[in-house]
Motif scaffolding. Sequence first.
Motif, PDB file in Angstrom:
ATOM      1  N   ASN A   1      34.418  14.951 -33.115  1.00 38.20           N
ATOM      2  CA  ASN A   1      34.534  15.620 -34.487  1.00 38.20           C
ATOM      3  C   ASN A   1      33.762  14.905 -35.494  1.00 38.20           C
ATOM      4  OD1 ASN A   1      35.979  17.536 -36.260  1.00 38.20           O
ATOM      5  ND2 ASN A   1      36.732  15.821 -37.121  1.00 38.20           N
ATOM      6  N   ASN A   2      34.069  13.450 -35.480  1.00 36.15           N
ATOM      7  CA  ASN A   2      33.254  12.614 -36.550  1.00 36.15           C
ATOM      8  C   ASN A   2      32.888  11.590 -36.005  1.00 36.15           C
ATOM      9  OD1 ASN A   2      36.344  12.570 -36.895  1.00 36.15           O
ATOM     10  ND2 ASN A   2      35.695  10.459 -37.931  1.00 36.15           N
ATOM     11  N   CYS A   3      32.368  10.481 -36.602  1.00 38.66           N
ATOM     12  CA  CYS A   3      31.832   9.297 -35.975  1.00 38.66           C
ATOM     13  C   CYS A   3      32.562   8.080 -36.430  1.00 38.66           C
ATOM     14  CB  CYS A   3      30.482   9.315 -36.320  1.00 38.66           C
ATOM     15  SG  CYS A   3      29.693   8.091 -35.031  1.00 38.66           S
ATOM     16  N   GLY A   4      33.986   7.915 -36.592  1.00 38.28           N
ATOM     17  CA  GLY A   4      34.912   7.068 -37.324  1.00 38.28           C
ATOM     18  C   GLY A   4      34.395   6.858 -38.577  1.00 38.28           C
ATOM     19  N   THR A   5      34.880   5.616 -38.954  1.00 36.77           N
ATOM     20  CA  THR A   5      34.604   5.300 -40.419  1.00 36.77           C
ATOM     21  C   THR A   5      33.960   3.889 -40.309  1.00 36.77           C
ATOM     22  OG1 THR A   5      36.830   4.069 -40.613  1.00 36.77           O
ATOM     23  CG2 THR A   5      36.579   6.387 -41.257  1.00 36.77           C
ATOM     24  N   ASP A   6      33.647   3.172 -41.394  1.00 40.86           N
ATOM     25  CA  ASP A   6      32.906   1.943 -41.490  1.00 40.86           C
ATOM     26  C   ASP A   6      33.759   1.006 -40.827  1.00 40.86           C
ATOM     27  OD1 ASP A   6      30.314   2.558 -42.804  1.00 40.86           O
ATOM     28  OD2 ASP A   6      31.727   3.138 -44.310  1.00 40.86           O
ATOM     29  N   GLY A   7      33.178   0.377 -39.640  1.00 41.18           N
ATOM     30  CA  GLY A   7      34.133  -0.680 -38.853  1.00 41.18           C
ATOM     31  C   GLY A   7      35.471  -0.309 -38.254  1.00 41.18           C
ATOM     32  N   HIS A   8      35.479   1.109 -37.884  1.00 44.53           N
ATOM     33  CA  HIS A   8      36.648   1.570 -37.050  1.00 44.53           C
ATOM     34  C   HIS A   8      36.194   2.567 -35.960  1.00 44.53           C
ATOM     35  CE1 HIS A   8      39.828  -0.590 -39.345  1.00 44.53           C
ATOM     36  NE2 HIS A   8      39.171  -0.217 -40.512  1.00 44.53           N
ATOM     37  N   GLY A   9      36.810   2.708 -34.859  1.00 43.82           N
ATOM     38  CA  GLY A   9      36.342   3.692 -34.098  1.00 43.82           C
ATOM     39  C   GLY A   9      34.883   3.583 -33.513  1.00 43.82           C
ATOM     40  N   LEU A  10      34.330   4.897 -33.634  1.00 43.30           N
ATOM     41  CA  LEU A  10      32.870   5.054 -33.238  1.00 43.30           C
ATOM     42  C   LEU A  10      31.845   4.319 -34.348  1.00 43.30           C
ATOM     43  CD1 LEU A  10      32.797   8.867 -31.880  1.00 43.30           C
ATOM     44  CD2 LEU A  10      32.420   6.675 -30.652  1.00 43.30           C
ATOM     45  N   GLY A  11      32.548   3.928 -35.532  1.00 45.57           N
ATOM     46  CA  GLY A  11      31.615   3.317 -36.358  1.00 45.57           C
ATOM     47  C   GLY A  11      31.197   2.032 -36.089  1.00 45.57           C
ATOM     48  N   VAL A  12      31.963   1.303 -35.111  1.00 44.59           N
ATOM     49  CA  VAL A  12      31.636  -0.138 -34.496  1.00 44.59           C
ATOM     50  C   VAL A  12      30.350   0.275 -33.715  1.00 44.59           C
ATOM     51  CG1 VAL A  12      32.551  -1.726 -32.842  1.00 44.59           C
ATOM     52  CG2 VAL A  12      34.080  -0.676 -34.326  1.00 44.59           C
ATOM     53  N   LEU A  13      30.367   1.108 -32.903  1.00 38.85           N
ATOM     54  CA  LEU A  13      29.018   1.266 -31.968  1.00 38.85           C
ATOM     55  C   LEU A  13      27.898   1.858 -33.123  1.00 38.85           C
ATOM     56  CD1 LEU A  13      30.613   3.293 -29.148  1.00 38.85           C
ATOM     57  CD2 LEU A  13      29.723   0.970 -29.059  1.00 38.85           C
ATOM     58  N   LEU A  14      28.283   2.970 -33.763  1.00 42.11           N
ATOM     59  CA  LEU A  14      27.249   3.069 -34.786  1.00 42.11           C
ATOM     60  C   LEU A  14      26.591   2.004 -35.779  1.00 42.11           C
ATOM     61  CD1 LEU A  14      25.873   5.875 -35.858  1.00 42.11           C
ATOM     62  CD2 LEU A  14      27.691   5.349 -37.691  1.00 42.11           C
ATOM     63  N   ALA A  15      27.293   1.169 -36.080  1.00 42.67           N
ATOM     64  CA  ALA A  15      26.873   0.094 -36.804  1.00 42.67           C
ATOM     65  C   ALA A  15      26.005  -0.925 -36.249  1.00 42.67           C
ATOM     66  CB  ALA A  15      28.107  -0.806 -37.634  1.00 42.67           C
ATOM     67  N   ALA A  16      26.325  -0.880 -34.870  1.00 41.09           N
ATOM     68  CA  ALA A  16      25.511  -1.842 -33.889  1.00 41.09           C
ATOM     69  C   ALA A  16      24.312  -1.271 -33.362  1.00 41.09           C
ATOM     70  CB  ALA A  16      26.558  -2.286 -32.907  1.00 41.09           C
ATOM     71  N   GLY A  17      24.100   0.063 -33.794  1.00 34.78           N
ATOM     72  CA  GLY A  17      22.856   0.556 -33.532  1.00 34.78           C
ATOM     73  C   GLY A  17      22.779   1.262 -32.040  1.00 34.78           C
ATOM     74  N   ARG A  18      24.185   1.540 -31.463  1.00 38.09           N
ATOM     75  CA  ARG A  18      24.237   1.872 -30.106  1.00 38.09           C
ATOM     76  C   ARG A  18      24.296   3.443 -29.885  1.00 38.09           C
ATOM     77  NH1 ARG A  18      27.057  -2.344 -28.045  1.00 38.09           N
ATOM     78  NH2 ARG A  18      26.575  -4.276 -28.827  1.00 38.09           N
ATOM     79  N   ILE A  19      24.381   4.167 -31.068  1.00 37.75           N
ATOM     80  CA  ILE A  19      24.330   5.644 -30.710  1.00 37.75           C
ATOM     81  C   ILE A  19      22.943   6.082 -31.220  1.00 37.75           C
ATOM     82  CG2 ILE A  19      25.542   7.770 -31.746  1.00 37.75           C
ATOM     83  CD1 ILE A  19      28.094   6.118 -31.893  1.00 37.75           C
ATOM     84  N   SER A  20      22.545   7.034 -30.442  1.00 33.99           N
ATOM     85  CA  SER A  20      21.052   7.622 -30.809  1.00 33.99           C
ATOM     86  C   SER A  20      21.261   9.006 -31.248  1.00 33.99           C
ATOM     87  CB  SER A  20      20.055   7.648 -29.738  1.00 33.99           C
ATOM     88  OG  SER A  20      20.819   8.310 -28.546  1.00 33.99           O
ATOM     89  N   ARG A  21      22.379   9.815 -31.077  1.00 37.48           N
ATOM     90  CA  ARG A  21      22.582  11.101 -31.144  1.00 37.48           C
ATOM     91  C   ARG A  21      24.108  11.547 -31.305  1.00 37.48           C
ATOM     92  NH1 ARG A  21      22.800  16.707 -29.978  1.00 37.48           N
ATOM     93  NH2 ARG A  21      21.022  17.841 -30.813  1.00 37.48           N
TER      94      ARG A  21
END
Length: 252
Positions: A52-72
Amino acid sequence: MNKVRGRAAEAVADIPDGASLAVGGFGLSGIPAVLIDALYERGTTGLKVVSNNCGTDGHGLGVLLAAGRISRVTGSYVGENKEFARQYLGGELEVELTPQGTLAERLRAGGAGIPAFYTPAGVGTQVAEGGLPWRYDPGGGTVAVASPPKETRRFDGRTYVLEHGITTDFALVRAWRGDRHGNLVFRRAAANFNPLAAMAGRVTVAEVEELVEPGELRPEEVHLPGVYVQRVVPLTPAQAAGKSIEKRTVRA
């Protein structure tokens, strides 16, 4: 039939780079935070996430996102995350925005073996007509990849748009209670997208706050039968209690 894995790291060890991943949760409610952190520690990258969403900064999927691990990302809400906006507008992240109810039904349909369905949601907009920016040119601000037009059809005088069901390589979900056979019970608002994400995954991993023995859950209280779940990770009391809140409001 014993689907229990002792550690989250073991349960996500075979998720490869580039895998597609359905993830439960709504905001930070009901997110499989322990499994997400285990995936982060493993270093898995290039993930194609449906949530539904990609977490928040520093939480949930936001952790993977900030590390550049998510492409789509395929999702319906992109607020509360400045890093998400930066990557999307900077051409680093591909994003498919989908109406929230449509996303829920696409996950359910995929899990039920339904390849596609018609819905009125999005008719007359770029959702149906195409042109939504999926990816921007890096630094250019122009659209590099836009959504294609979708098939429409009229039923009883009303126009509907064709949407495809979603299936993913893996799914990560969080449940309140679960047994060794994978039967799951979700608590209140934390149910949200979790049952639907679990249905869509070919291999579904569930972290559970309380592990019980088969037979302790009455059939009528099971929200998701174990046929949809391949691995169960029991959480420690500390992990079960670790629930982030997006916006805390207290009385003066």
